[in-house]
Design a protein around this motif. Structure first.
Motif, PDB file in Angstrom:
ATOM      1  N   MET A 205       0.832  -1.176   0.000  1.00 33.42           N
ATOM      2  CA  MET A 205       0.000   0.000   0.000  1.00 33.42           C
ATOM      3  C   MET A 205       0.878   1.243   0.000  1.00 33.42           C
ATOM      4  O   MET A 205       1.826   1.331   0.769  1.00 33.42           O
ATOM      5  N   ASN A 206       0.540   2.173  -0.791  1.00 35.94           N
ATOM      6  CA  ASN A 206       1.264   3.428  -0.833  1.00 35.94           C
ATOM      7  C   ASN A 206       0.480   4.451  -0.026  1.00 35.94           C
ATOM      8  O   ASN A 206      -0.566   4.922  -0.443  1.00 35.94           O
ATOM      9  N   ALA A 207       1.002   4.782   1.170  1.00 27.87           N
ATOM     10  CA  ALA A 207       0.288   5.692   2.062  1.00 27.87           C
ATOM     11  C   ALA A 207       0.170   7.083   1.464  1.00 27.87           C
ATOM     12  O   ALA A 207      -0.711   7.857   1.819  1.00 27.87           O
ATOM     13  N   ALA A 208       1.065   7.442   0.541  1.00 28.39           N
ATOM     14  CA  ALA A 208       1.022   8.768  -0.062  1.00 28.39           C
ATOM     15  C   ALA A 208      -0.147   8.906  -1.032  1.00 28.39           C
ATOM     16  O   ALA A 208      -0.645   9.997  -1.264  1.00 28.39           O
ATOM     17  N   ALA A 209      -0.587   7.796  -1.615  1.00 26.42           N
ATOM     18  CA  ALA A 209      -1.698   7.850  -2.560  1.00 26.42           C
ATOM     19  C   ALA A 209      -3.002   8.007  -1.786  1.00 26.42           C
ATOM     20  O   ALA A 209      -3.295   7.247  -0.883  1.00 26.42           O
ATOM     21  N   ALA A 210      -3.752   9.028  -2.145  1.00 28.55           N
ATOM     22  CA  ALA A 210      -5.025   9.252  -1.478  1.00 28.55           C
ATOM     23  C   ALA A 210      -6.013   8.202  -1.957  1.00 28.55           C
ATOM     24  O   ALA A 210      -5.981   7.783  -3.097  1.00 28.55           O
ATOM     25  N   GLY A 211      -6.869   7.801  -1.085  1.00 32.57           N
ATOM     26  CA  GLY A 211      -7.888   6.854  -1.480  1.00 32.57           C
ATOM     27  C   GLY A 211      -8.225   5.884  -0.377  1.00 32.57           C
ATOM     28  O   GLY A 211      -7.985   6.137   0.796  1.00 32.57           O
ATOM     29  N   TYR A 212      -8.768   4.776  -0.787  1.00 30.67           N
ATOM     30  CA  TYR A 212      -9.268   3.771   0.134  1.00 30.67           C
ATOM     31  C   TYR A 212      -8.655   2.422  -0.182  1.00 30.67           C
ATOM     32  O   TYR A 212      -8.128   2.204  -1.264  1.00 30.67           O
ATOM     33  N   ALA A 213      -8.764   1.540   0.783  1.00 28.56           N
ATOM     34  CA  ALA A 213      -8.369   0.157   0.582  1.00 28.56           C
ATOM     35  C   ALA A 213      -9.613  -0.700   0.748  1.00 28.56           C
ATOM     36  O   ALA A 213     -10.433  -0.454   1.637  1.00 28.56           O
ATOM     37  N   LEU A 214      -9.750  -1.670  -0.113  1.00 27.32           N
ATOM     38  CA  LEU A 214     -10.845  -2.627  -0.036  1.00 27.32           C
ATOM     39  C   LEU A 214     -10.264  -3.893   0.573  1.00 27.32           C
ATOM     40  O   LEU A 214      -9.371  -4.508  -0.008  1.00 27.32           O
ATOM     41  N   ILE A 215     -10.714  -4.228   1.771  1.00 29.14           N
ATOM     42  CA  ILE A 215     -10.252  -5.457   2.412  1.00 29.14           C
ATOM     43  C   ILE A 215     -11.436  -6.405   2.518  1.00 29.14           C
ATOM     44  O   ILE A 215     -12.584  -5.982   2.594  1.00 29.14           O
ATOM     45  N   CYS A 216     -11.143  -7.672   2.476  1.00 23.48           N
ATOM     46  CA  CYS A 216     -12.203  -8.680   2.513  1.00 23.48           C
ATOM     47  C   CYS A 216     -11.862  -9.758   3.520  1.00 23.48           C
ATOM     48  O   CYS A 216     -10.752 -10.283   3.523  1.00 23.48           O
ATOM     49  N   PHE A 217     -12.777 -10.075   4.401  1.00 26.43           N
ATOM     50  CA  PHE A 217     -12.633 -11.244   5.262  1.00 26.43           C
ATOM     51  C   PHE A 217     -13.991 -11.919   5.374  1.00 26.43           C
ATOM     52  O   PHE A 217     -15.021 -11.265   5.441  1.00 26.43           O
ATOM     53  N   ASP A 218     -13.951 -13.232   5.342  1.00 24.63           N
ATOM     54  CA  ASP A 218     -15.186 -14.029   5.378  1.00 24.63           C
ATOM     55  C   ASP A 218     -16.221 -13.550   4.365  1.00 24.63           C
ATOM     56  O   ASP A 218     -17.412 -13.555   4.622  1.00 24.63           O
ATOM     57  N   GLY A 219     -15.756 -13.094   3.193  1.00 21.75           N
ATOM     58  CA  GLY A 219     -16.667 -12.661   2.153  1.00 21.75           C
ATOM     59  C   GLY A 219     -17.261 -11.277   2.364  1.00 21.75           C
ATOM     60  O   GLY A 219     -18.046 -10.812   1.553  1.00 21.75           O
ATOM     61  N   LEU A 220     -16.905 -10.592   3.453  1.00 21.54           N
ATOM     62  CA  LEU A 220     -17.410  -9.257   3.736  1.00 21.54           C
ATOM     63  C   LEU A 220     -16.422  -8.227   3.207  1.00 21.54           C
ATOM     64  O   LEU A 220     -15.261  -8.201   3.617  1.00 21.54           O
ATOM     65  N   ASN A 221     -16.861  -7.396   2.276  1.00 17.91           N
ATOM     66  CA  ASN A 221     -16.008  -6.362   1.692  1.00 17.91           C
ATOM     67  C   ASN A 221     -16.100  -5.091   2.522  1.00 17.91           C
ATOM     68  O   ASN A 221     -17.193  -4.562   2.738  1.00 17.91           O
ATOM     69  N   LEU A 222     -14.943  -4.602   2.984  1.00 22.10           N
ATOM     70  CA  LEU A 222     -14.889  -3.384   3.786  1.00 22.10           C
ATOM     71  C   LEU A 222     -14.028  -2.342   3.100  1.00 22.10           C
ATOM     72  O   LEU A 222     -12.945  -2.651   2.606  1.00 22.10           O
ATOM     73  N   LEU A 223     -14.487  -1.117   3.107  1.00 19.81           N
ATOM     74  CA  LEU A 223     -13.746   0.008   2.565  1.00 19.81           C
ATOM     75  C   LEU A 223     -13.189   0.797   3.742  1.00 19.81           C
ATOM     76  O   LEU A 223     -13.946   1.226   4.609  1.00 19.81           O
ATOM     77  N   ILE A 224     -11.852   0.943   3.785  1.00 21.39           N
ATOM     78  CA  ILE A 224     -11.226   1.703   4.865  1.00 21.39           C
ATOM     79  C   ILE A 224     -10.318   2.775   4.278  1.00 21.39           C
ATOM     80  O   ILE A 224      -9.861   2.652   3.144  1.00 21.39           O
ATOM     81  N   ASP A 225     -10.071   3.790   5.066  1.00 19.70           N
ATOM     82  CA  ASP A 225      -9.162   4.853   4.656  1.00 19.70           C
ATOM     83  C   ASP A 225      -7.767   4.264   4.534  1.00 19.70           C
ATOM     84  O   ASP A 225      -7.260   3.640   5.460  1.00 19.70           O
ATOM     85  N   GLN A 226      -7.143   4.460   3.385  1.00 16.71           N
ATOM     86  CA  GLN A 226      -5.826   3.885   3.136  1.00 16.71           C
ATOM     87  C   GLN A 226      -4.771   4.407   4.105  1.00 16.71           C
ATOM     88  O   GLN A 226      -3.813   3.708   4.411  1.00 16.71           O
ATOM     89  N   HIS A 227      -4.962   5.612   4.615  1.00 13.33           N
ATOM     90  CA  HIS A 227      -3.991   6.184   5.547  1.00 13.33           C
ATOM     91  C   HIS A 227      -3.990   5.462   6.897  1.00 13.33           C
ATOM     92  O   HIS A 227      -3.062   5.632   7.679  1.00 13.33           O
ATOM     93  N   ALA A 228      -5.015   4.667   7.177  1.00 18.36           N
ATOM     94  CA  ALA A 228      -5.065   3.915   8.430  1.00 18.36           C
ATOM     95  C   ALA A 228      -4.173   2.669   8.390  1.00 18.36           C
ATOM     96  O   ALA A 228      -3.879   2.078   9.420  1.00 18.36           O
ATOM     97  N   ILE A 229      -3.719   2.287   7.193  1.00 18.08           N
ATOM     98  CA  ILE A 229      -2.898   1.081   7.050  1.00 18.08           C
ATOM     99  C   ILE A 229      -1.437   1.417   7.338  1.00 18.08           C
ATOM    100  O   ILE A 229      -0.845   2.256   6.693  1.00 18.08           O
ATOM    101  N   VAL A 230      -0.878   0.723   8.341  1.00 14.58           N
ATOM    102  CA  VAL A 230       0.523   0.898   8.710  1.00 14.58           C
ATOM    103  C   VAL A 230       1.389  -0.042   7.887  1.00 14.58           C
ATOM    104  O   VAL A 230       2.421   0.343   7.352  1.00 14.58           O
ATOM    105  N   SER A 231       0.965  -1.309   7.798  1.00  6.40           N
ATOM    106  CA  SER A 231       1.706  -2.278   7.004  1.00  6.40           C
ATOM    107  C   SER A 231       0.787  -3.394   6.540  1.00  6.40           C
ATOM    108  O   SER A 231      -0.299  -3.596   7.075  1.00  6.40           O
ATOM    109  N   LEU A 232       1.275  -4.112   5.550  1.00  9.12           N
ATOM    110  CA  LEU A 232       0.536  -5.227   4.961  1.00  9.12           C
ATOM    111  C   LEU A 232       1.506  -6.385   4.813  1.00  9.12           C
ATOM    112  O   LEU A 232       2.577  -6.226   4.233  1.00  9.12           O
ATOM    113  N   GLU A 233       1.159  -7.521   5.371  1.00  9.14           N
ATOM    114  CA  GLU A 233       2.015  -8.709   5.289  1.00  9.14           C
ATOM    115  C   GLU A 233       1.329  -9.754   4.431  1.00  9.14           C
ATOM    116  O   GLU A 233       0.182 -10.113   4.686  1.00  9.14           O
ATOM    117  N   ASN A 234       2.007 -10.228   3.400  1.00  8.49           N
ATOM    118  CA  ASN A 234       1.490 -11.278   2.536  1.00  8.49           C
ATOM    119  C   ASN A 234       1.911 -12.620   3.127  1.00  8.49           C
ATOM    120  O   ASN A 234       3.091 -12.956   3.140  1.00  8.49           O
TER     121      ASN A 234
END
Length: 149
Positions: free
Chosen positions: A1-30
């Motif tokens: 995730m590029n924190a500098a890019a304005a926008g949102y992140a779409l995360i999915c768990f258990d089939g539930l799609n959630l839209l969150i502010d991308q600036h709230a993401i500190v890190s992403l581990e694959n």
């Protein structure tokens, strides 16, 4: 995730799609990249650099001791002064500025829910999630489990 890019992140768990502010993401581990020969991995080893707990949203929001082998990603989020991780099925960057939000129907609106609105993206319904309220929900769930246990 590029924190500098304005926008949102779409995360999915258990089939539930959630839209969150991308600036709230500190890190992403694959998890696919991190997994060696072992299918189970301790959550603390995955995010030790971020010094936070990982919560499995598929297991009553409790702190995960081990990561489920089906888990694809761990997203570390920042809510005010609190940092926490959640397990998710997928993560996608969405460079949209102001999505057209729709209020939840009254029968679906719960005061302590982190979901307050929804948006339609292509052919999917995506729920807008407030990270601070999600943290409060996770924390209250943890407290209930400690009290019962």
């Amino acid at each position: 995730m590029n924190a500098a890019a304005a926008g949102y992140a779409l995360i999915c768990f258990d089939g539930l799609n959630l839209l969150i502010d991308q600036h709230a993401i500190v890190s992403l581990e694959n998890m696919i990249v991190l997994r060696g020969g072992d299918d189970e991995m301790k959550a603390s080893e995955v995010v030790e650099g971020d010094a936070c707990n990982v919560h499995s949203l598929t297991a009553n929001l409790v702190v995960a001791n081990k990561i489920d082998a089906r888990c694809r990603y761990i997203v570390v989020l920042q809510a005010d002064e609190h940092r926490f991780g959640i397990t998710v099925d997928s993560v996608q960057s969405l460079p949209i500025q102001a999505p057209k939000l729709h209020s939840l129907p009254a029968c679906m609106s719960i005061s302590e829910s982190p979901i307050k609105a929804y948006v339609q993206l292509e052919e999917r319904i995506v729920f807008c999630c407030d990270v601070s309220t999600l943290w409060c929900r996770i924390k209250s769930s943890e407290n209930r489990h400690e009290y019962q246990g």
